[in-house]
Write a protein that holds these residues in place. Structure first.
Motif, PDB file in Angstrom:
ATOM      1  N   ALA A 187       0.829  -1.201   0.000  1.00  0.00           N
ATOM      2  CA  ALA A 187       0.000   0.000   0.000  1.00  0.00           C
ATOM      3  C   ALA A 187       0.865   1.253   0.000  1.00  0.00           C
ATOM      4  CB  ALA A 187      -0.923   0.002   1.220  1.00  0.00           C
ATOM      5  N   TYR A 188       1.927   1.214   0.754  1.00  0.00           N
ATOM      6  CA  TYR A 188       2.854   2.346   0.811  1.00  0.00           C
ATOM      7  C   TYR A 188       3.430   2.629  -0.571  1.00  0.00           C
ATOM      8  CZ  TYR A 188       7.738   3.916   1.161  1.00  0.00           C
ATOM      9  OH  TYR A 188       8.941   4.509   0.941  1.00  0.00           O
ATOM     10  N   GLU A 189       3.786   1.586  -1.272  1.00  0.00           N
ATOM     11  CA  GLU A 189       4.382   1.755  -2.588  1.00  0.00           C
ATOM     12  C   GLU A 189       3.360   2.228  -3.612  1.00  0.00           C
ATOM     13  OE1 GLU A 189       5.975  -2.114  -3.055  1.00  0.00           O
ATOM     14  OE2 GLU A 189       7.744  -1.720  -1.844  1.00  0.00           O
ATOM     15  N   LEU A 190       2.100   1.785  -3.498  1.00  0.00           N
ATOM     16  CA  LEU A 190       1.077   2.202  -4.442  1.00  0.00           C
ATOM     17  C   LEU A 190       0.799   3.693  -4.327  1.00  0.00           C
ATOM     18  CD1 LEU A 190      -0.959   1.545  -6.611  1.00  0.00           C
ATOM     19  CD2 LEU A 190      -2.580   0.854  -4.826  1.00  0.00           C
ATOM     20  N   SER A 191       0.754   4.222  -3.122  1.00  0.00           N
ATOM     21  CA  SER A 191       0.513   5.651  -2.947  1.00  0.00           C
ATOM     22  C   SER A 191       1.637   6.468  -3.578  1.00  0.00           C
ATOM     23  CB  SER A 191       0.368   5.994  -1.461  1.00  0.00           C
ATOM     24  OG  SER A 191       1.576   5.748  -0.765  1.00  0.00           O
ATOM     25  N   PHE A 249       4.694  20.715  -2.720  1.00  0.00           N
ATOM     26  CA  PHE A 249       5.038  21.178  -1.382  1.00  0.00           C
ATOM     27  C   PHE A 249       3.947  22.091  -0.816  1.00  0.00           C
ATOM     28  CE2 PHE A 249       9.187  19.763  -2.788  1.00  0.00           C
ATOM     29  CZ  PHE A 249       9.735  19.233  -1.632  1.00  0.00           C
ATOM     30  N   LEU A 250       3.303  22.907  -1.694  1.00  0.00           N
ATOM     31  CA  LEU A 250       2.251  23.817  -1.228  1.00  0.00           C
ATOM     32  C   LEU A 250       1.038  23.040  -0.736  1.00  0.00           C
ATOM     33  CD1 LEU A 250       1.341  26.747  -0.922  1.00  0.00           C
ATOM     34  CD2 LEU A 250       0.394  26.625  -3.235  1.00  0.00           C
ATOM     35  N   VAL A 251       0.687  21.954  -1.443  1.00  0.00           N
ATOM     36  CA  VAL A 251      -0.428  21.117  -0.998  1.00  0.00           C
ATOM     37  C   VAL A 251      -0.174  20.632   0.423  1.00  0.00           C
ATOM     38  CG1 VAL A 251      -1.565  18.882  -1.360  1.00  0.00           C
ATOM     39  CG2 VAL A 251      -1.175  20.404  -3.289  1.00  0.00           C
ATOM     40  N   ASP A 252       1.068  20.339   0.730  1.00  0.00           N
ATOM     41  CA  ASP A 252       1.437  19.884   2.074  1.00  0.00           C
ATOM     42  C   ASP A 252       1.307  21.022   3.085  1.00  0.00           C
ATOM     43  OD1 ASP A 252       2.365  17.911   3.862  1.00  0.00           O
ATOM     44  OD2 ASP A 252       4.395  18.709   3.745  1.00  0.00           O
ATOM     45  N   LEU A 253       1.699  22.246   2.682  1.00  0.00           N
ATOM     46  CA  LEU A 253       1.707  23.378   3.610  1.00  0.00           C
ATOM     47  C   LEU A 253       0.300  23.857   3.958  1.00  0.00           C
ATOM     48  CD1 LEU A 253       4.669  25.516   2.198  1.00  0.00           C
ATOM     49  CD2 LEU A 253       4.622  24.207   4.325  1.00  0.00           C
ATOM     50  N   VAL A 254      -0.602  23.899   2.953  1.00  0.00           N
ATOM     51  CA  VAL A 254      -1.937  24.449   3.197  1.00  0.00           C
ATOM     52  C   VAL A 254      -2.891  23.410   3.758  1.00  0.00           C
ATOM     53  CG1 VAL A 254      -1.632  26.133   1.353  1.00  0.00           C
ATOM     54  CG2 VAL A 254      -2.770  23.968   0.843  1.00  0.00           C
ATOM     55  N   ASN A 255      -2.479  22.165   3.823  1.00  0.00           N
ATOM     56  CA  ASN A 255      -3.352  21.108   4.299  1.00  0.00           C
ATOM     57  C   ASN A 255      -3.132  20.884   5.793  1.00  0.00           C
ATOM     58  OD1 ASN A 255      -4.703  18.483   4.621  1.00  0.00           O
ATOM     59  ND2 ASN A 255      -4.685  18.445   2.384  1.00  0.00           N
ATOM     60  N   PRO A 256      -4.204  20.788   6.570  1.00  0.00           N
ATOM     61  CA  PRO A 256      -4.028  20.538   8.008  1.00  0.00           C
ATOM     62  C   PRO A 256      -3.445  19.162   8.305  1.00  0.00           C
ATOM     63  CG  PRO A 256      -6.351  20.420   7.400  1.00  0.00           C
ATOM     64  CD  PRO A 256      -5.621  20.951   6.215  1.00  0.00           C
ATOM     65  N   PHE A 257      -3.475  18.268   7.309  1.00  0.00           N
ATOM     66  CA  PHE A 257      -2.892  16.948   7.475  1.00  0.00           C
ATOM     67  C   PHE A 257      -1.588  16.890   6.691  1.00  0.00           C
ATOM     68  CE2 PHE A 257      -2.275  12.437   6.740  1.00  0.00           C
ATOM     69  CZ  PHE A 257      -2.652  11.879   7.955  1.00  0.00           C
ATOM     70  N   PRO A 258      -0.517  16.296   7.251  1.00  0.00           N
ATOM     71  CA  PRO A 258       0.764  16.218   6.540  1.00  0.00           C
ATOM     72  C   PRO A 258       0.684  15.312   5.314  1.00  0.00           C
ATOM     73  CG  PRO A 258       0.852  14.908   8.559  1.00  0.00           C
ATOM     74  CD  PRO A 258      -0.441  15.652   8.581  1.00  0.00           C
ATOM     75  N   MET A 259       0.489  15.910   4.143  1.00  0.00           N
ATOM     76  CA  MET A 259       0.223  15.146   2.926  1.00  0.00           C
ATOM     77  C   MET A 259       1.432  14.336   2.461  1.00  0.00           C
ATOM     78  SD  MET A 259      -2.907  15.790   2.129  1.00  0.00           S
ATOM     79  CE  MET A 259      -2.979  15.363   0.402  1.00  0.00           C
ATOM     80  N   ARG A 260       2.591  14.964   2.384  1.00  0.00           N
ATOM     81  CA  ARG A 260       3.763  14.255   1.874  1.00  0.00           C
ATOM     82  C   ARG A 260       4.121  13.083   2.765  1.00  0.00           C
ATOM     83  NH1 ARG A 260       7.855  18.195   2.432  1.00  0.00           N
ATOM     84  NH2 ARG A 260       9.294  16.728   1.493  1.00  0.00           N
ATOM     85  N   ALA A 261       4.025  13.284   4.071  1.00  0.00           N
ATOM     86  CA  ALA A 261       4.287  12.180   4.998  1.00  0.00           C
ATOM     87  C   ALA A 261       3.229  11.097   4.831  1.00  0.00           C
ATOM     88  CB  ALA A 261       4.296  12.698   6.438  1.00  0.00           C
ATOM     89  N   GLY A 262       1.977  11.529   4.567  1.00  0.00           N
ATOM     90  CA  GLY A 262       0.908  10.556   4.359  1.00  0.00           C
ATOM     91  C   GLY A 262       1.151   9.694   3.133  1.00  0.00           C
ATOM     92  N   VAL A 263       1.654  10.305   2.057  1.00  0.00           N
ATOM     93  CA  VAL A 263       1.966   9.542   0.851  1.00  0.00           C
ATOM     94  C   VAL A 263       3.037   8.510   1.151  1.00  0.00           C
ATOM     95  CG1 VAL A 263       2.978   9.696  -1.458  1.00  0.00           C
ATOM     96  CG2 VAL A 263       1.272  11.372  -0.737  1.00  0.00           C
ATOM     97  N   ARG A 317      -0.851   6.243   2.606  1.00  0.00           N
ATOM     98  CA  ARG A 317      -2.234   6.707   2.669  1.00  0.00           C
ATOM     99  C   ARG A 317      -2.698   7.088   1.265  1.00  0.00           C
ATOM    100  NH1 ARG A 317      -4.340   8.118   7.683  1.00  0.00           N
ATOM    101  NH2 ARG A 317      -2.917   7.750   9.426  1.00  0.00           N
ATOM    102  N   LEU A 318      -3.573   6.290   0.689  1.00  0.00           N
ATOM    103  CA  LEU A 318      -4.048   6.540  -0.670  1.00  0.00           C
ATOM    104  C   LEU A 318      -4.883   7.814  -0.756  1.00  0.00           C
ATOM    105  CD1 LEU A 318      -4.993   2.969  -1.941  1.00  0.00           C
ATOM    106  CD2 LEU A 318      -3.064   4.390  -2.642  1.00  0.00           C
ATOM    107  N   ALA A 319      -5.543   8.194   0.330  1.00  0.00           N
ATOM    108  CA  ALA A 319      -6.324   9.431   0.313  1.00  0.00           C
ATOM    109  C   ALA A 319      -5.401  10.626   0.062  1.00  0.00           C
ATOM    110  CB  ALA A 319      -7.071   9.598   1.641  1.00  0.00           C
ATOM    111  N   CYS A 320      -4.264  10.648   0.727  1.00  0.00           N
ATOM    112  CA  CYS A 320      -3.288  11.722   0.511  1.00  0.00           C
ATOM    113  C   CYS A 320      -2.740  11.678  -0.915  1.00  0.00           C
ATOM    114  CB  CYS A 320      -2.134  11.589   1.505  1.00  0.00           C
ATOM    115  SG  CYS A 320      -2.588  11.874   3.231  1.00  0.00           S
ATOM    116  N   ASP A 380      -8.065   7.924   6.253  1.00  0.00           N
ATOM    117  CA  ASP A 380      -7.671   7.392   4.939  1.00  0.00           C
ATOM    118  C   ASP A 380      -8.905   6.920   4.171  1.00  0.00           C
ATOM    119  OD1 ASP A 380      -5.815   6.865   2.946  1.00  0.00           O
ATOM    120  OD2 ASP A 380      -5.436   4.823   3.618  1.00  0.00           O
ATOM    121  N   GLN A 381      -9.893   7.816   4.059  1.00  0.00           N
ATOM    122  CA  GLN A 381     -11.134   7.511   3.347  1.00  0.00           C
ATOM    123  C   GLN A 381     -10.900   7.723   1.846  1.00  0.00           C
ATOM    124  OE1 GLN A 381     -14.176   9.965   5.112  1.00  0.00           O
ATOM    125  NE2 GLN A 381     -13.877   9.107   7.151  1.00  0.00           N
TER     126      GLN A 381
END
Length: 290
Positions: free
Chosen positions: A120-124, A174-188, A192-195, A263-264
């Motif tokens: 799953a980690y690799e697919l994201s 990087f901006l998607v990560d900054l403006v999002n309340p959830f850490p997107m890059r770390a989620g990827v 996390r497929l949602a991220c 992760d919806q």
């Protein structure tokens, strides 16, 4: 309808261009097979079912196709040199994709290996990388469109706006990560497929916008750079506004933060689809104004 010699010649040139186009896609796939010698593509895709690897490979192939599309068709009636220009553009697009490959790998992170407990980690990660390639294909498509007063200017403009467009895509990630309340890059990187879906939708949407911002005849460095900057700001603003509207009006029983925390995937897929759709009217306005 009468068939003229000119029409037959144009039809023949078009067929040759199609053959060249498809040949480049097949040849690029084969080249990637040779370069990725640590992978047996048939075994990974058809035996192990490595979806992460397949998605990434399809993404870079789609980037090749998208980048070449602006060179398809007859720019002047019955001009066989158009086939040569298509062949040159295909080589240029392939070279650029190979050049950005290690950059995207480093930015997104996550090596795509054989599927195991980290599948799953690799697919994201593979999904975001594929979106990067497709979006970069749109940028290259725009940089190869239009005309310039002379060859040196055309080459310089192509190189400059390809570089600027690629840098903007990286900045968007990087901006998607900054403006999002959830850490997107770390989620990827955590799988996390949602991220991954939100990031992928943002990249493809921005690539669509920048394609129309870069495309067109070159009328001078000042207007070209000003138009690029204005479109970049407008594109990023529309992406953020779309996300805000989806968060407030579409997701009535949850927020985007909750979507990513849980992760919806379906809710994130909805946003990922909305982002390119919102980019379409921006591309139409940009194509009319610039």
């Amino acid at each position: 309808m009468s068939v003229t010699t000119e029409g037959l010649s144009g039809f023949a040139i078009g067929l040759v261009e199609i053959v060249v186009f498809v040949g480049y896609l097949a040849g690029f796939w084969k080249l990637l097979n040779v370069i990725t010698s640590g992978f047996d593509d048939h075994e990974e895709i058809f035996v192990h079912g490595n979806w992460a690897y397949l998605v990434q490979r399809l993404g870079i192939t789609a980037g090749q196709a998208t980048g070449m599309l602006s060179s398809m068709g007859l720019h002047e009636p019955n001009r066989w040199s158009d086939v040569g220009l298509l062949a040159l553009s295909g080589a240029w697009v392939a070279l650029l994709l190979l050049a950005v490959h290690p950059v995207i790998d480093r930015i997104v992170g996550g090596e795509v290996r054989r599927p195991d407990d980290a599948r799953a980690y690799e697919l994201s990660a593979g999904l975001v990388k594929a979106a990067f390639y497709v979006a970069f294909g749109f940028v290259v498509n725009g940089s190869l469109s239009g005309s310039a007063p002379d060859w040196p200017t055309a080459l310089a403009a192509t190189a400059v706006f390809t570089l600027l467009g690629g840098a903007l895509l990286v900045g968007c990630y990087f901006l998607v990560d900054l403006v999002n309340p959830f850490p997107m890059r770390a989620g990827v990187r955590e799988g996390r497929l949602a991220c991954a879906l939100e990031a992928a939708g943002s990249l493809v949407a921005l690539g669509l916008v920048m394609r129309n911002a870069i495309a067109g005849d070159f009328v001078g460095w000042g207007p070209a750079l000003a138009g690029f900057a204005a479109t970049a700001v407008a594109g990023l603003a529309v992406l953020y506004a779309t996300r805000w509207l989806v968060d407030r009006l579409v997701l009535t029983h949850s927020t985007m933060r909750q979507v990513h925390e849980a992760d919806q995937v379906p809710a994130a897929a909805l946003l990922a689809a909305f982002l390119p759709l919102a980019a379409l009217p921006v591309t139409a306005v940009v194509g009319t104004v610039l």
